[in-house]
Scaffold this active site. Structure first.
Site, PDB file in Angstrom:
ATOM      1  N   GLU A 146       4.548  -6.568  -0.556  1.00  0.00           N
ATOM      2  CA  GLU A 146       3.633  -5.828  -1.432  1.00  0.00           C
ATOM      3  C   GLU A 146       4.118  -5.984  -2.860  1.00  0.00           C
ATOM      4  OE1 GLU A 146       3.774  -1.650  -1.862  1.00  0.00           O
ATOM      5  OE2 GLU A 146       5.916  -1.518  -1.527  1.00  0.00           O
ATOM      6  N   LYS A 368      -2.094  -0.939   7.201  1.00  0.00           N
ATOM      7  CA  LYS A 368      -1.569  -0.235   6.023  1.00  0.00           C
ATOM      8  C   LYS A 368      -2.650   0.594   5.344  1.00  0.00           C
ATOM      9  CE  LYS A 368       1.949  -3.560   4.631  1.00  0.00           C
ATOM     10  NZ  LYS A 368       2.538  -4.227   3.469  1.00  0.00           N
ATOM     11  N   GLU A 372       2.014   4.836  -0.900  1.00  0.00           N
ATOM     12  CA  GLU A 372       3.270   4.266  -1.370  1.00  0.00           C
ATOM     13  C   GLU A 372       4.419   5.134  -0.862  1.00  0.00           C
ATOM     14  OE1 GLU A 372       3.565   1.469  -3.093  1.00  0.00           O
ATOM     15  OE2 GLU A 372       1.401   1.256  -3.207  1.00  0.00           O
ATOM     16  N   GLY A 373       5.602   4.579  -0.957  1.00  0.00           N
ATOM     17  CA  GLY A 373       6.784   5.403  -0.698  1.00  0.00           C
ATOM     18  C   GLY A 373       7.313   5.306   0.724  1.00  0.00           C
TER      19      GLY A 373
HETATM   20  P1  ADP Z   1       5.179   1.071   0.720  1.00  0.00           P
HETATM   21  O1  ADP Z   1       4.314   0.961  -0.483  1.00  0.00           O
HETATM   22  O2  ADP Z   1       5.024   2.358   1.432  1.00  0.00           O
HETATM   23  O3  ADP Z   1       6.601   0.705   0.440  1.00  0.00           O
HETATM   24  P2  ADP Z   1       5.066  -1.462   2.175  1.00  0.00           P
HETATM   25  O4  ADP Z   1       3.888  -2.348   2.201  1.00  0.00           O
HETATM   26  O5  ADP Z   1       6.214  -1.924   1.363  1.00  0.00           O
HETATM   27  O6  ADP Z   1       4.575  -0.010   1.739  1.00  0.00           O
HETATM   28  O7  ADP Z   1       5.546  -1.217   3.652  1.00  0.00           O
HETATM   29  C1  ADP Z   1       6.686  -0.443   3.948  1.00  0.00           C
HETATM   30  C2  ADP Z   1       7.675  -1.256   4.759  1.00  0.00           C
HETATM   31  O8  ADP Z   1       7.056  -1.762   5.931  1.00  0.00           O
HETATM   32  C3  ADP Z   1       8.248  -2.469   4.065  1.00  0.00           C
HETATM   33  O9  ADP Z   1       9.337  -2.128   3.249  1.00  0.00           O
HETATM   34  C4  ADP Z   1       8.650  -3.341   5.245  1.00  0.00           C
HETATM   35  O10 ADP Z   1       9.892  -2.931   5.785  1.00  0.00           O
HETATM   36  C5  ADP Z   1       7.558  -3.045   6.263  1.00  0.00           C
HETATM   37  N1  ADP Z   1       6.467  -4.022   6.147  1.00  0.00           N
HETATM   38  C6  ADP Z   1       5.371  -3.913   5.364  1.00  0.00           C
HETATM   39  N2  ADP Z   1       4.567  -4.986   5.488  1.00  0.00           N
HETATM   40  C7  ADP Z   1       5.160  -5.809   6.369  1.00  0.00           C
HETATM   41  C8  ADP Z   1       4.808  -7.078   6.942  1.00  0.00           C
HETATM   42  N3  ADP Z   1       3.676  -7.705   6.639  1.00  0.00           N
HETATM   43  N4  ADP Z   1       5.666  -7.612   7.839  1.00  0.00           N
HETATM   44  C9  ADP Z   1       6.808  -6.986   8.191  1.00  0.00           C
HETATM   45  N5  ADP Z   1       7.179  -5.781   7.709  1.00  0.00           N
HETATM   46  C10 ADP Z   1       6.376  -5.185   6.799  1.00  0.00           C
HETATM   47 MG    MG Z   2       4.898   0.299  -2.405  1.00  0.00          MG
HETATM   48 MG    MG Z   3       7.336  -1.101  -0.130  1.00  0.00          MG
END
Ligand code: ADP
Ligand code: MG
Ligand code: MG
Length: 480
Positions: A146, A368, A372-373
């Site tokens: 992200e 998703k 965030e967070g």
């Molecule tokens: P946030 O904005 O809540 O941090 P993320 O998109 O970063 O949302 O997702 C949180 C966590 O989920 C990431 O830090 C990672 O560990 C896991 N994650 C998110 N997307 C993926 C993906 N496509 N493949 C594997 N793990 C993922």
């Molecule tokens: Mg984020």
């Molecule tokens: Mg993240």
């Protein structure tokens, strides 16, 4: 059946128990003494801090992929800046989502309001963090998890990690390997961005406002930012307020200056405001609107916040989308290369196809929401259950479907407060974050640069690895 893929370790492991006991004790103290710490969940009312969970032996990261991510950051800065200033693209990408996701809907209302009234402060400050995992399914190339445009945290603590890792390697007799640890200037770079924005605002008496939560667990990271601002620009005042406090005390001056307790604000730096819980009532939303209407330079401005939503990330992965924002084919290809499958769940043909893909092969994907967070996504077989529940409801447009990235495993020791004196050797996976600074308005970009990195590592068995959320640990990339 695929074989488990392991990265090498930075130094030969395991370490003998006696040696491990000693180095863990030393490194815990090192971390505390250098402020690589967080508010203690148990003792926060007594000003207690504990060291932030860390990885003792740094995880290996492919050097070429690290360099690729660093080189790409200015392109991503430019991309996000242009996306944030494209009203048509934001509106079109978010139109279904804002009908069912109240939080994103509220952000969007603020955006529309200020666009209709005419924007007072045309300049935005972006402190971004693009997150990646190495993907074993694509020959170990990085894929973007992200991109964060609000509250991109851990620049402070990550900057403390590199010297800590150097200390550990030296103590273990591998000081010669320190050349494999890239310099990290995240804190300096991010705060440099805030100071530059403060200078652009052009009032020596105006302050930088940190918008914070009621209780800040990640206090050391935030204070490092504050203290670094004082170091770079001693005359700059920093104040910290919650959205509720801002609702109680903020006013607009005759020229839309943002005034808090009579102090003019040059830059608003949001370290809160990215989740519904930060807005307990309408008053906090009003405070956000008031700040957005003001002359203060926002980090992020509302359009930057919207540009960082998961929905916009997904919209950018659609065929042809990048061509709207980037002109050079080389740049477009480089960005496309870091995208993994991202699918809309809107009510159209594409959305229906994505629903079917998720039902057929749920473990290939992650669901998703626009949050965030950490801790909000849905994984594994739960993807199927959730999809069955939402597929006929409008709710599904609040989510996106993303292909799961499969990072390689490595072995290390994770040290947490109150854990065993001698940690176990565990299987972990890592996520790299690259920071970027961008300042500009809809016509031009004034500042566009890199600002260091962070590495977070978690047990390979856990789906998410937020350090603040509790399951991740601070790491530092050891380039191989
Ligand atoms: P946030 O904005 O809540 O941090 P993320 O998109 O970063 O949302 O997702 C949180 C966590 O989920 C990431 O830090 C990672 O560990 C896991 N994650 C998110 N997307 C993926 C993906 N496509 N493949 C594997 N793990 C993922
Ligand atoms: Mg984020
Ligand atoms: Mg993240």
């Amino acid at each position: 059946m695929s074989l488990t893929k392991y990265l090498p370790t930075a130094v030969p492991l395991p370490i003998t128990e006696e040696h491990l006991r000693e180095i863990v004790a030393k490194t815990k103290d090192w971390a505390l003494m250098h402020g690589a710490a967080m508010r203690s969940k148990k003792h926060f009312s007594e000003d207690g801090v504990v060291f932030a969970p860390f990885v003792l032996i740094p995880s290996c990261f492919p050097r070429s992929e690290f360099n690729k991510a660093v080189a790409l950051q200015p392109v991503l800065n430019e991309l996000m800046h242009r996306v944030a200033h494209d009203q048509l693209f934001l509106t079109d990408s978010l139109k279904e989502t804002i009908q069912v996701d109240e939080f994103t809907g509220n952000l969007f209302k603020i955006y529309e309001t200020v666009q209709n009234e005419g924007v007072t402060q045309r300049i935005s400050l972006g402190l971004l963090r693009s997150d990646y995992m190495v993907n074993t399914n694509t020959s170990n190339s990085i894929k973007q998890v992200e991109i964060n445009t609000i509250a991109s945290s851990f620049g402070g603590l990550s900057t403390r990690r590199t010297p800590s890792v150097r200390f550990v390697l030296q103590q273990l007799g591998y000081g010669d390997l320190n050349a494999n640890l890239p310099e990290n200037t995240a804190l300096e770079g991010l705060c440099g961005g805030m100071v530059e924005a403060w200078k652009i605002y052009g009032n020596e008496n105006a302050a930088i406002l940190f918008v914070v939560e009621e209780v800040t667990m990640n206090i050391c990271d935030q204070r490092f930012h504050e203290f670094e601002i004082y170091r770079q620009s001693p005359q700059t005042m920093v104040i910290r307020k919650t959205l509720t406090e801002i609702a109680n005390s903020a006013k607009l001056g005759t020229n839309n200056e943002l005034l808090i307790d009579g102090i003019q604000i040059a830059v608003v730096y949001f370290r809160a405001g990215y989740e519904p819980g930060h807005y307990p009532s309408k008053r906090e939303w009003d405070a956000r609107l008031l700040m957005e209407r003001s002359q203060a330079i926002k980090c992020p401005s509302i359009q930057y916040h919207l540009a960082g939503t998961k929905k916009v990330q997904q919209a950018l992965a659609r065929s042809g989308a990048l061509d709207l924002f980037l002109t050079e084919a080389k740049k477009i290809e480089a960005v496309k290369d870091i995208f993994t499958g991202l699918y809309s769940l809107d009510f159209d043909e594409f959305g229906n196809q994505a629903v079917q893909m998720a039902l057929d092969d749920p473990e290939r994907f992650i669901l998703k929401p626009q949050r965030e967070g950490g801790g909000n996504n849905i994984y594994g077989m739960d993807v199927r259950t959730a999809m069955l529940n939402m597929k006929d409801s409008k709710e599904r447009s609040a989510w996106i479907l993303m292909e799961r990235i499969h990072p390689p495993l490595s072995k290390t020791y994770i040290v947490r407060p109150e854990s065993e004196e001698v940690p176990d050797l565990v299987d972990v996976v890592s996520e790299l974050g690259i920071y970027g600074v961008v300042i500009g308005d809809s016509q031009k970009i004034i500042v566009n640069r890199n600002a260091g990195h962070m590495l977070r590592t978690k047990l390979s068995s856990s789906d998410e690895g937020g350090v603040a959320a509790g399951s991740g640990a601070l790491d530092s990339p050891f380039l191989v």
